[in-house]
Design a protein around this motif. Structure first.
Motif, PDB file in Angstrom:
ATOM      1  N   ALA A 467      44.681  32.604  30.031  1.00  0.00           N
ATOM      2  CA  ALA A 467      44.640  33.957  30.982  1.00  0.00           C
ATOM      3  C   ALA A 467      45.683  34.816  30.928  1.00  0.00           C
ATOM      4  N   VAL A 468      45.006  35.995  31.179  1.00  0.00           N
ATOM      5  CA  VAL A 468      46.515  36.952  30.903  1.00  0.00           C
ATOM      6  C   VAL A 468      46.726  37.649  32.700  1.00  0.00           C
ATOM      7  N   THR A 469      47.439  38.000  32.930  1.00  0.00           N
ATOM      8  CA  THR A 469      47.417  38.697  33.965  1.00  0.00           C
ATOM      9  C   THR A 469      48.290  40.566  33.558  1.00  0.00           C
ATOM     10  N   MET A 470      48.433  40.963  32.935  1.00  0.00           N
ATOM     11  CA  MET A 470      49.396  42.632  33.057  1.00  0.00           C
ATOM     12  C   MET A 470      48.602  44.101  33.731  1.00  0.00           C
ATOM     13  N   VAL A 471      49.854  44.973  34.335  1.00  0.00           N
ATOM     14  CA  VAL A 471      49.410  45.811  34.338  1.00  0.00           C
ATOM     15  C   VAL A 471      50.549  46.957  33.405  1.00  0.00           C
ATOM     16  N   GLN A 472      49.289  48.470  33.378  1.00  0.00           N
ATOM     17  CA  GLN A 472      49.031  49.068  32.461  1.00  0.00           C
ATOM     18  C   GLN A 472      48.846  50.299  33.194  1.00  0.00           C
ATOM     19  N   GLU A 473      49.475  51.582  32.750  1.00  0.00           N
ATOM     20  CA  GLU A 473      49.751  53.023  33.137  1.00  0.00           C
ATOM     21  C   GLU A 473      48.710  54.062  32.622  1.00  0.00           C
ATOM     22  N   ILE A 474      47.333  54.404  32.886  1.00  0.00           N
ATOM     23  CA  ILE A 474      46.480  54.553  32.413  1.00  0.00           C
ATOM     24  C   ILE A 474      46.386  56.306  33.113  1.00  0.00           C
TER      25      ILE A 474
END
Length: 724
Positions: A467-474
């Motif tokens: 299970a993975v949680t990440m923050v990305q900028e788009i």
């Protein structure tokens, strides 16, 4: 016929008795009331000081007995009695007077008094009075109950839909109602005075005679079914229910019989028994509902399962139309279908049955036409499909809800198969990425984000079962994405469910909060260092000046510096109290209040602690909160004498309060008192209540102000974490 012994009326000795004592001597009236209530625990005695007041009480209702003096101003006891009797002719009225004479007694009897008693010496007179009142009320209630019983009996006799006969002690007919006349076919005048033998055939004399003997001996016979004869010789079958009425000695006063013509019912039951014998095995063993009906839709034979499911008994279902049970079909259309069916033909329907209580349920019905003894018959086998319909309905509703949620939630919902290919792409936030719902379905996520190593790493880890949680900028927006793997029974990942939430606004708020926190820290530093140092210098110079000079101006300067010190201390505390609390402990509120009270300047104030609450909070912050509230109560308390400050538990148990008995806070100022710097005291800093509010909100509680029980100010702290 059936007869049961009617219970005799008995007054309930525990029933309260409302007594009104009217006497212009209030002391005597109160004393009499006390003695009466001691004599009989049923008594609830009210008092009135005049006939006029007493009459108002009587008009208000609920009075079981009136006890009145004779010699009263404006209106004496006899005149009062006459006024009462105008609208309450039966309420017991006891004249309890010290002015006894034959003339008064005669006058009272003429006016309709219930009892007459002269006042005497000693408490024994109240025992006599209590007995007179009790006896009068019991007789009054007995008469009232008897009259009500007679009225109910008369209404029952005349309006009963069943035939009713009243018998005398010789079992001769005394009277009959209209329903009895209609059932038996004789005029009432003909029946009156006739023996029970008059209305039965010879074949029933022995059977009915046994019933009558059993009734007279009180040995049963309360219900019976027997034949009766009408004037034209027609025999009908009647069902009888009988009741014997006796006096207190057990002697028979009268007998009553209720009866109805059950001839058709008996015939239906005979037909039902014959049909049931033919179909008993099928009907008794089948788990399905079965009924046999004719070509006109009349149900001839229902099985037990049908009765159980619909709530009707077999007698009720027999003779009903199938469309009485299934109200979704049109009778004419149904007849057309039946006419087109040959022997052995089958039809299947989905319809809705209505139960006896009005509720409905869906059924699947299989109908087959048979020819029985030359008559067309239809066998309908039906099964409750409520569970199946519910599953279908739930599945449809769930799919509709999921589709609606997936299309409208303010996130991006997506799913990847085991190869990383999009199988789902929904959600309102897709528009912020310039995508339409489902646009990327079938596309490889690994290919789409090949240039973004962070995203590729998250996808690959989730496909491996993490299970993975990440923050990305788009496109200048920030998304927090959660990847949740879904496993097959063998432990391999079958797909990955993902939720991407736009956190751009949250990031902006966090940055703004950080900027404000930096400004606050800078402000606190300026206040605590850059202002405190010059203040210390000024205080030192002032002390030197006092040694050299003696001037009132120096005292004023000292008070001004003390004022500045208070302002700086409260300002720093206000700036810091809004921070979240971290050192949470269990705190005994009463002990903490006592500690804080020692730090309050209250030489002429009293403290009342009326709480045993134990709560969870930051002890240091709570000390600031309570000290400020207690000091505020003392400073703004009573101006007429020592102020009393009370700390107690809220009635609903959600927190506690701090209240004083002072002049209180005007409504138009209650919102402003928590503002920083606002104070009605020229010597106050105006930060005390603002600090109190900051402390409560830092704990996640609420602080409000209202009027106290003593009229002063009451501060209520709600939402407190209470230790049970």
């Amino acid at each position: 016929m059936t007869l049961t012994t009617a219970p005799q009326y008995q007054d309930e000795m525990g029933t309260p008795i409302q007594v009104l004592h009217v006497d212009d001597d209030s002391a005597f009236a109160e004393m009499t009331a006390e003695f009466l209530e001691r004599e009989d625990e049923r008594f609830d005695v009210q008092t009135a000081g005049s006939a006029a007041e007493g009459l108002e009480r009587v008009r208000a209702g609920g009075i079981d007995c009136i006890v009145s003096d004779y010699d009263m101003p404006r209106q004496n006891g006899i005149e009062f009695l006459e006024s009462v009797r105008e609208n309450h002719p039966d309420v017991p009225f006891v004249l309890f007077t010290g002015k006894g004479s034959e003339e008064v007694a005669s006058e009272a009897i003429s006016a309709g008094v219930t009892d007459y008693l002269e006042k005497g010496g000693g408490p024994s007179q109240y025992t006599v009075l209590a007995n007179r009142v009790g006896n009068a009320v019991e007789q009054y209630r007995s008469r009232r109950e008897l009259e009500a019983s007679r009225e109910r009996l008369s209404l029952f006799f005349e309006q009963s839909p069943l035939g009713v006969i009243e018998w005398n002690d010789e079992f001769e007919i005394a009277r009959v109602n209209e329903a009895a006349v209609e059932i038996l076919g004789y005029d009432a005048e003909v029946l009156r005075g006739k023996s029970w033998r008059w209305i039965i055939p010879d074949t029933e004399v022995e059977h009915v005679g046994d019933v009558v003997d059993a009734l007279l001996a009180n040995r049963g016979g309360y219900r019976s079914v027997n034949e009766n004869v009408r004037p034209d010789g027609e025999r009908i079958v009647c069902e009888w229910h009988n009741r014997i009425v006796t006096d207190n000695d057990g002697n028979m006063l009268a007998a009553f019989s209720q009866f109805q013509d059950v001839t058709e019912r008996e015939e239906r039951e005979k037909r039902l028994r014959r049909s049931t014998a033919r179909l008993e095995a099928l009907f008794e063993e089948s788990p399905d509902m079965i009924n046999v009906h004719d070509t006109e839709g009349n149900i001839v034979d229902p099985n037990p399962r049908l009765c159980e499911e619909t709530g009707y008994d077999a007698n009720e279902l027999t003779g009903m139309k199938v469309w009485d049970l299934d109200q979704t079909v049109d009778p004419e259309e149904l007849r057309t279908v039946w006419e087109r069916m040959g022997a052995g033909d089958r039809r299947r329907f989905e319809v809705v049955y209505r139960r006896r209580d009005g509720s409905t349920f869906p059924v699947e019905v299989h109908v087959r036409r048979l020819d029985l003894e030359g008559q067309g018959r239809f066998v309908a086998i039906s099964r409750d499909i409520s569970a199946r319909k519910k599953r279908e309905r739930d599945l449809k509703e769930t799919k509709e809800r999921l589709d609606t949620v997936a299309s409208n939630v303010p996130v991006v919902l997506f799913a990847l198969d085991a190869e990383g290919v999009f199988t789902l792409s929904e959600g309102r936030e897709l528009s912020t990425l310039g995508l339409e719902p489902g646009e990327v379905v079938g596309e490889s996520a690994l290919d789409r984000y090949a240039g973004e190593p962070q995203v590729i790493d998250a996808i690959e880890r989730s496909l491996d079962g993490e299970a993975v949680t990440m923050v990305q900028e788009i496109d200048d927006r920030f998304f927090e994405t959660e990847y949740q793997p879904i496993f097959d029974d063998d432990g391999t990942v079958s797909e990955v469910i993902g939720i991407a939430t736009d956190i751009t606004e949250r990031r902006r708020r966090e940055a703004e909060l950080e900027r404000k926190n930096d400004q606050l820290e800078e402000f606190v530093g300026v206040v605590s260092h850059d202002l405190q140092n010059p203040l210390n210098v000024a205080e030192g110079r002032l002390e030197i000046a006092r040694e050299a000079y003696d001037s009132d101006h120096l005292d004023e300067a000292a008070r001004a510096l003390d004022r500045m010190e208070e302002l700086i201390t409260d300002l720093l505390r206000l700036a810091r109290e809004g921070e979240r609390v971290n050192e949470i402990e269990s705190v005994a509120l009463a002990d903490l209040v006592e500690d804080c009270w020692y730090n309050v300047e209250a030489p002429a104030a009293d403290l009342a602690v009326e709480t045993r609450l134990t709560l969870r909070g930051d002890p240091g912050r709570l000390r600031h909160l309570l000290t400020n509230l207690l000091q505020n109560a003392v400073e703004h308390g009573s101006t007429d004498g020592p102020v009393t400050v009370t700390v107690g538990t809220l009635a609903d148990g959600s927190g506690f309060y701090v209240a004083d008995d002072g002049p209180g806070i005007p409504d138009d100022e209650r919102e402003r008192i928590f503002e920083s710097g606002y104070s009605t005291d020229t010597d106050g800093t105006g930060f005390g209540l603002a600090i109190a509010k900051e402390v409560t909100e830092a704990h996640g509680w609420s602080l409000g102000v209202t009027e106290g029980a003593a009229g002063g100010a009451r501060f209520e702290i709600r939402g407190v974490d209470i230790v049970e």
